[in-house]
Design an enzyme around this catalytic site. Structure first.
Site, PDB file in Angstrom:
ATOM      1  N   ASP A 258       9.011  -5.919  -8.669  1.00 24.89           N
ATOM      2  CA  ASP A 258       7.746  -5.228  -8.459  1.00 24.89           C
ATOM      3  C   ASP A 258       7.263  -4.664  -9.797  1.00 24.89           C
ATOM      4  OD1 ASP A 258       5.678  -3.795  -7.224  1.00 24.89           O
ATOM      5  OD2 ASP A 258       6.916  -3.427  -5.456  1.00 24.89           O
TER       6      ASP A 258
ATOM      7  N   ASP B 229       1.621  -4.729  -8.539  1.00 25.50           N
ATOM      8  CA  ASP B 229       1.092  -3.600  -7.771  1.00 25.50           C
ATOM      9  C   ASP B 229      -0.403  -3.395  -8.082  1.00 25.50           C
ATOM     10  OD1 ASP B 229       1.891  -1.223  -6.128  1.00 25.50           O
ATOM     11  OD2 ASP B 229       1.183  -0.109  -7.881  1.00 25.50           O
TER      12      ASP B 229
ATOM     13  N   GLU C 298      -1.094  -7.581  -5.448  1.00 29.35           N
ATOM     14  CA  GLU C 298      -1.561  -6.701  -4.379  1.00 29.35           C
ATOM     15  C   GLU C 298      -3.019  -6.360  -4.664  1.00 29.35           C
ATOM     16  OE1 GLU C 298      -0.366  -2.522  -2.196  1.00 29.35           O
ATOM     17  OE2 GLU C 298      -0.506  -2.605  -4.359  1.00 29.35           O
TER      18      GLU C 298
ATOM     19  N   HIS D  91       6.148  -1.609   3.029  1.00 30.85           N
ATOM     20  CA  HIS D  91       6.591  -0.221   2.891  1.00 30.85           C
ATOM     21  C   HIS D  91       5.438   0.783   2.930  1.00 30.85           C
ATOM     22  CE1 HIS D  91       5.137  -1.593  -0.891  1.00 30.85           C
ATOM     23  NE2 HIS D  91       5.063  -0.338  -1.314  1.00 30.85           N
ATOM     24  N   ASP D  92       4.195   0.296   2.979  1.00 29.98           N
ATOM     25  CA  ASP D  92       3.043   1.202   3.044  1.00 29.98           C
ATOM     26  C   ASP D  92       2.408   1.234   4.427  1.00 29.98           C
ATOM     27  OD1 ASP D  92       3.126   1.823   0.310  1.00 29.98           O
ATOM     28  OD2 ASP D  92       1.871   0.111  -0.217  1.00 29.98           O
TER      29      ASP D  92
HETATM   30  C1  NOJ Z   1       0.808   0.207  -3.849  1.00 25.18           C
HETATM   31  C2  NOJ Z   1       2.227   0.436  -3.451  1.00 25.18           C
HETATM   32  O1  NOJ Z   1       2.591  -0.515  -2.481  1.00 25.18           O
HETATM   33  C3  NOJ Z   1       2.321   1.860  -2.961  1.00 25.18           C
HETATM   34  O2  NOJ Z   1       3.556   2.123  -2.343  1.00 25.18           O
HETATM   35  C4  NOJ Z   1       2.049   2.766  -4.129  1.00 25.18           C
HETATM   36  O3  NOJ Z   1       2.004   4.102  -3.685  1.00 25.18           O
HETATM   37  C5  NOJ Z   1       0.710   2.433  -4.795  1.00 25.18           C
HETATM   38  N1  NOJ Z   1       0.524   1.035  -4.975  1.00 25.18           N
HETATM   39  C6  NOJ Z   1       0.616   3.081  -6.148  1.00 25.18           C
HETATM   40  O4  NOJ Z   1       1.484   2.447  -7.049  1.00 25.18           O
END
Ligand code: NOJ
Length: 548
Positions: free
Chosen positions: A95, A196, A249, A323-324
């Protein structure tokens, strides 16, 4: 490694398996579970960050990109992990958090001391002449996107937490640092990279206020220059490896941009994560609300992206969970009455679409949200920030907690449930987040008595054995049906018909007549089902027919 017939698994290292019993997962813990991962037959594992970090945002605030955080292990553990995974045919995806660094990073610390070289790594700006903040932008974690830069009277930009300072990619030295980091990990045998929030790295040189009443995201998302930065990063790092798999992402993006990001000839990325389909249970686009998901809108979004990306030759990552996100089974399935069937139906919907499926740890055993009863049970920075905001908006404590129960990112971050013991076999010590329903949902139980893990194995096998799944085109079916998401995949003369009942009631659908040799390639119910013009689907039933 092409990526069309591959399946990627996501591990949140802090919650996978704790080998040294300190309540936190670690790299040796992952090594110990390689046989389990092999059994699922995945091809690559995306690991959430385990670099050195103060962990304000659970590792998305990196203070050193070249070392493993001692909480997770050592570089020797990492090398062992890569080698052992490779020996069973699994590659590693790291990541790369390149939009921002932790404010504890050496670069930011040098900048704070006034070093002009490192001040130029970040967006440091003066206040406006009227002393207000440099722009009116909001941070994605609440509050303004600017924080005082020491006692200089200036401010630095942070689109996320104040401890996550945005890097200025206009600076060629920053771009060189990023390529150097990717190359460091490539040299360690890493084949995959997840970038990310990569579509927000291209801010303008002159940062301007968002026009009154507009969303500040428009000021920095999907700017044209991101494509140039990605092409440059590709050329100077992972693009030199024909086997590399990359996923960006993409926050609040568009189909057109995602085609550009993933079009082979552009040399940017292999695929993208997009999130529109995961906002169908937000009232007026606001995550911190609760409402039943809007099925028709879910269908339309998935359909638009499938059609759009197919037509433009782009490539999507396919996923429900990460995970989000709260667990998809709580949002779009029924973890109480139809845990197994709805978990399988959701998996079928995604795995047989065009794109590369990602499985988030625990999804393959039907894990669900923990439904914690107290705010103090939660850990996530976003959750902690939103609670007072919800109260300030006039919600009662109970209402605010109800929303957090449904929406907190911690819902998916709870420890992997290996057995039915007090800490779910994750650790012998109290974990950083508590498991909840391990007496019912755990790996040990699932492998002996369950059906979800086995069903995932079947889906993965289909992608590897049927080219129509990995490279076939997509066409919609029954778009007006309010209960079933149906689609057709096509490859030369072959067709694959996929039917997914999204609700806990039986439903009957009418299909056009299909001719040819028909076989059922997957069905989450044991009863025989035939492809006829009228078909009745059981609650949360999924079935796919191949026509040759
Ligand atoms: C996306 C990540 O998946 C998340 O967990 C993170 O808080 C934010 N980007 C900031 O890096």
């Amino acid at each position: 490694m092409t990526f069309e017939d591959k399946v990627i698994y996501q591990i949140y290292p802090k919650s996978f398996y704790d080998s040294n019993n300190d309540g936190l997962g670690d790299l040796q813990g992952i090594i110990a579970k390689i046989p389990y991962l092999k059994q699922l037959n995945i091809d690559m594992i995306w690991f959430n960050p385990f670099f050195i970090s103060p962990q304000n945002d659970n590792g998305y605030d990196i203070s050193d990109y070249y070392h493993i955080d001692p909480k997770f292990g050592t570089m020797a553990d990492f090398d062992e992990l890569v080698a052992k995974l490779k020996s069973v045919g699994i590659d590693v995806m790291m990541d790369m958090v390149f939009n921002h660094t932790s404010t504890e990073h050496e670069w930011f610390q040098k900048a704070l001391k006034g070093d002009p070289k490192y001040m130029a790594y970040y967006y440091i700006r003066d206040a406006k002449p009227d002393s207000s903040l440099p722009t009116n932008w909001d941070s994605k974690f609440g509050g303004p996107a600017w924080e005082a830069f020491g006692n200089t009277g200036k401010y630095y930009l942070h689109l996320y937490d104040p401890t996550q300072a945005d890097l200025d990619w206009h600076n060629p030295a920053v771009r060189k640092e990023m390529a150097k980091i990717v190359n460091f990990w490539r040299n360690k045998g890493v084949k995959g990279f997840r970038f990310d929030v990569i579509n927000v790295i291209g801010k303008d040189v002159d940062l301007l206020d968002a026009p009154y009443g507009t969303d500040s995201r428009l000021m920095y998302t999907d700017k044209k220059i991101v494509h140039q930065y990605l092409q440059e990063l590709n050329e100077s790092s992972f693009g030199q490896d024909p086997d590399a798999v990359t996923v960006g992402e993409m926050s609040s993006t568009s189909i057109d941009n995602c085609i550009e990001y993933t079009l082979g000839k552009n040399n940017e990325l292999s695929m993208v994560f997009t999130f529109h389909h995961l906002k169908v249970d937000y009232t007026h686009g606001n995550k911190w609300t609760t409402m039943p998901f809007d099925f028709m809108s879910l269908k339309n979004i998935l359909n638009d992206w499938q059609l759009g990306m197919t037509a433009g030759h782009g490539w999507n990552a396919l996923f429900w969970n990460n995970h989000d996100q709260p667990r998809a089974i709580n949002r779009f399935g029924d973890p109480v009455h139809y845990r197994e069937k709805s978990a399988e139906m959701l998996a079928t919907t995604i795995h047989l679409l065009r794109g590369t499926p990602f499985i988030y740890m625990g999804e393959e055993i039907g894990m669900s949200d923990p439904q914690y009863q107290h705010l103090s049970d939660y850990n996530d920075i976003e959750t902690k920030n939103i609670y007072p905001t919800l109260l300030a908006k006039g919600l009662s404590k109970t209402e605010a907690l109800d929303i957090i129960q449904a929406k907190s990112r911690d819902n998916s971050r709870t420890p992997m449930q290996w057995d039915n013991s007090e800490y779910a076999g994750f650790s012998t010590e109290k974990p950083w987040l508590m498991p909840m329903n391990q007496s019912i949902v755990n790996v040990q139980n699932e492998l002996v008595h369950g059906e979800i893990f086995n069903y995932y194995q079947q889906l993965i096998k289909l992608r590897k054995t049927l080219p129509i799944v990995s490279v076939g085109d997509y066409q919609p079916l029954l778009m007006d049906d309010t209960q079933v998401f149906a689609y057709l995949r096509t490859l030369k003369n072959q067709r694959l018909i996929v039917l997914n009942n999204f609700y806990g009631t039986t439903t009957t659908i009418t299909l056009p007549a299909f001719t040819g040799e028909i076989s059922t390639v997957i069905n989450n119910y044991p009863t025989d089902i035939k492809l006829e013009t009228t078909i009745t689907l059981a609650p949360y039933q999924s079935v796919a027919f191949l026509i040759d």
